[in-house]
Design a protein around this motif. Structure first.
Motif, PDB file in Angstrom:
ATOM      1  N   VAL A  31      31.286  32.663  43.562  1.00 29.52           N
ATOM      2  CA  VAL A  31      31.794  34.040  43.535  1.00 29.52           C
ATOM      3  C   VAL A  31      30.658  35.022  43.818  1.00 29.52           C
ATOM      4  CG1 VAL A  31      32.804  35.836  42.062  1.00 29.52           C
ATOM      5  CG2 VAL A  31      33.747  33.519  42.033  1.00 29.52           C
ATOM      6  N   GLU A  32      29.513  34.820  43.180  1.00 32.51           N
ATOM      7  CA  GLU A  32      28.370  35.719  43.398  1.00 32.51           C
ATOM      8  C   GLU A  32      27.896  35.649  44.841  1.00 32.51           C
ATOM      9  OE1 GLU A  32      25.557  34.501  40.429  1.00 32.51           O
ATOM     10  OE2 GLU A  32      26.737  35.386  38.796  1.00 32.51           O
ATOM     11  N   TRP A  33      27.769  34.438  45.381  1.00 30.28           N
ATOM     12  CA  TRP A  33      27.341  34.273  46.778  1.00 30.28           C
ATOM     13  C   TRP A  33      28.336  34.916  47.728  1.00 30.28           C
ATOM     14  CZ3 TRP A  33      30.191  31.660  50.471  1.00 30.28           C
ATOM     15  CH2 TRP A  33      29.591  31.544  51.717  1.00 30.28           C
ATOM     16  N   TRP A  34      29.625  34.637  47.533  1.00 35.20           N
ATOM     17  CA  TRP A  34      30.648  35.168  48.432  1.00 35.20           C
ATOM     18  C   TRP A  34      30.667  36.690  48.390  1.00 35.20           C
ATOM     19  CZ3 TRP A  34      34.976  38.159  48.588  1.00 35.20           C
ATOM     20  CH2 TRP A  34      35.783  38.018  49.708  1.00 35.20           C
ATOM     21  N   GLU A  35      30.577  37.240  47.178  1.00 35.03           N
ATOM     22  CA  GLU A  35      30.609  38.696  47.047  1.00 35.03           C
ATOM     23  C   GLU A  35      29.423  39.344  47.756  1.00 35.03           C
ATOM     24  OE1 GLU A  35      31.296  42.078  43.596  1.00 35.03           O
ATOM     25  OE2 GLU A  35      30.529  40.127  42.999  1.00 35.03           O
ATOM     26  N   LEU A  54      32.967  47.122  49.299  1.00 39.02           N
ATOM     27  CA  LEU A  54      33.835  46.210  48.559  1.00 39.02           C
ATOM     28  C   LEU A  54      33.046  45.411  47.521  1.00 39.02           C
ATOM     29  CD1 LEU A  54      36.053  44.884  51.475  1.00 39.02           C
ATOM     30  CD2 LEU A  54      36.751  46.431  49.643  1.00 39.02           C
ATOM     31  N   ARG A  55      33.501  45.470  46.285  1.00 33.78           N
ATOM     32  CA  ARG A  55      32.902  44.728  45.179  1.00 33.78           C
ATOM     33  C   ARG A  55      34.007  44.337  44.211  1.00 33.78           C
ATOM     34  NH1 ARG A  55      29.195  45.022  48.052  1.00 33.78           N
ATOM     35  NH2 ARG A  55      27.186  46.000  47.821  1.00 33.78           N
ATOM     36  N   PHE A  56      33.852  43.180  43.569  1.00 31.86           N
ATOM     37  CA  PHE A  56      34.747  42.820  42.474  1.00 31.86           C
ATOM     38  C   PHE A  56      34.386  43.659  41.263  1.00 31.86           C
ATOM     39  CE2 PHE A  56      34.586  38.521  44.629  1.00 31.86           C
ATOM     40  CZ  PHE A  56      35.872  38.564  45.103  1.00 31.86           C
ATOM     41  N   ASP A  57      35.380  43.983  40.440  1.00 29.89           N
ATOM     42  CA  ASP A  57      35.037  44.564  39.146  1.00 29.89           C
ATOM     43  C   ASP A  57      34.755  43.397  38.193  1.00 29.89           C
ATOM     44  OD1 ASP A  57      37.496  43.680  37.999  1.00 29.89           O
ATOM     45  OD2 ASP A  57      38.457  45.612  38.325  1.00 29.89           O
ATOM     46  N   ASP A  58      34.293  43.713  36.998  1.00 29.46           N
ATOM     47  CA  ASP A  58      33.900  42.657  36.055  1.00 29.46           C
ATOM     48  C   ASP A  58      35.057  41.726  35.706  1.00 29.46           C
ATOM     49  OD1 ASP A  58      31.304  43.623  36.030  1.00 29.46           O
ATOM     50  OD2 ASP A  58      31.579  44.779  34.177  1.00 29.46           O
ATOM     51  N   ALA A  59      36.260  42.278  35.532  1.00 31.48           N
ATOM     52  CA  ALA A  59      37.421  41.452  35.174  1.00 31.48           C
ATOM     53  C   ALA A  59      37.776  40.494  36.309  1.00 31.48           C
ATOM     54  CB  ALA A  59      38.615  42.328  34.826  1.00 31.48           C
ATOM     55  N   GLU A  60      37.736  40.972  37.529  1.00 31.39           N
ATOM     56  CA  GLU A  60      38.024  40.105  38.686  1.00 31.39           C
ATOM     57  C   GLU A  60      36.979  39.007  38.810  1.00 31.39           C
ATOM     58  OE1 GLU A  60      39.944  43.334  41.765  1.00 31.39           O
ATOM     59  OE2 GLU A  60      37.780  43.289  41.493  1.00 31.39           O
ATOM     60  N   ARG A  61      35.719  39.402  38.712  1.00 32.45           N
ATOM     61  CA  ARG A  61      34.620  38.444  38.843  1.00 32.45           C
ATOM     62  C   ARG A  61      34.729  37.357  37.775  1.00 32.45           C
ATOM     63  NH1 ARG A  61      31.029  42.074  38.560  1.00 32.45           N
ATOM     64  NH2 ARG A  61      31.085  42.636  40.768  1.00 32.45           N
ATOM     65  N   GLU A  62      35.050  37.767  36.543  1.00 31.65           N
ATOM     66  CA  GLU A  62      35.161  36.798  35.451  1.00 31.65           C
ATOM     67  C   GLU A  62      36.357  35.872  35.636  1.00 31.65           C
ATOM     68  OE1 GLU A  62      34.037  34.478  32.582  1.00 31.65           O
ATOM     69  OE2 GLU A  62      32.808  36.137  33.336  1.00 31.65           O
ATOM     70  N   ALA A  63      37.502  36.406  36.058  1.00 28.14           N
ATOM     71  CA  ALA A  63      38.681  35.568  36.286  1.00 28.14           C
ATOM     72  C   ALA A  63      38.419  34.556  37.399  1.00 28.14           C
ATOM     73  CB  ALA A  63      39.897  36.429  36.621  1.00 28.14           C
ATOM     74  N   LEU A  64      37.772  34.990  38.460  1.00 24.43           N
ATOM     75  CA  LEU A  64      37.437  34.060  39.553  1.00 24.43           C
ATOM     76  C   LEU A  64      36.447  33.001  39.073  1.00 24.43           C
ATOM     77  CD1 LEU A  64      37.128  36.567  42.515  1.00 24.43           C
ATOM     78  CD2 LEU A  64      38.832  34.733  42.307  1.00 24.43           C
TER      79      LEU A  64
END
Length: 119
Positions: A31-35, A54-64
């Motif tokens: 997830v970190e690499w892709w983002e 474009l960035r994930f928010d914390d909730a999206e990043r954690e769910a992924l």
């Protein structure tokens, strides 16, 4: 929150067998690499075009990172994208159709209308 970005992640990872395995084995790192490398590329564009916002928010990043497809569904990620990617990752760990049944069981608490999947 960006349903577009969630769906873009699910779509692009699902279409690359190496990324599917990478995401299965190292979800947070993937997830970190892709983002940082893929999130801002223009989808289906072969040029050097990219955005920067474009960035994930914390909730999206954690769910992924947690492979939490129930939470992703609740956030509005497209159910076909979550199902196909997670089948590719986890079907081998279940009896035939076992993962699909588990997916349905974990989403059984959802009722119509489902979360909006429009991007």
């Amino acid at each position: 929150m960006s349903k577009y970005l969630l769906n873009k992640f699910l779509f692009t990872v699902d279409r690359d067998p190496e990324l599917v395995e990478r995401y299965r084995e190292d979800p947070r790192g993937t997830v970190e690499w892709w983002e940082s490398t893929r999130a801002n590329l223009v989808l289906n564009c072969h040029g050097g075009e990219a955005s920067t916002w474009l960035r994930f928010d914390d909730a999206e990043r954690e769910a992924l990172a947690a492979h939490d497809y129930v939470r992703l569904f609740e956030m509005g990620a497209h159910p076909f994208l979550t199902l196909t990617l997670f089948i590719a990752m986890f079907e081998r760990d279940y009896e035939p159709l076992g993962f699909q049944k588990e997916y349905a069981r974990k989403l059984a608490h959802m009722s119509l209308p489902y979360p909006d999947i429009a991007t």
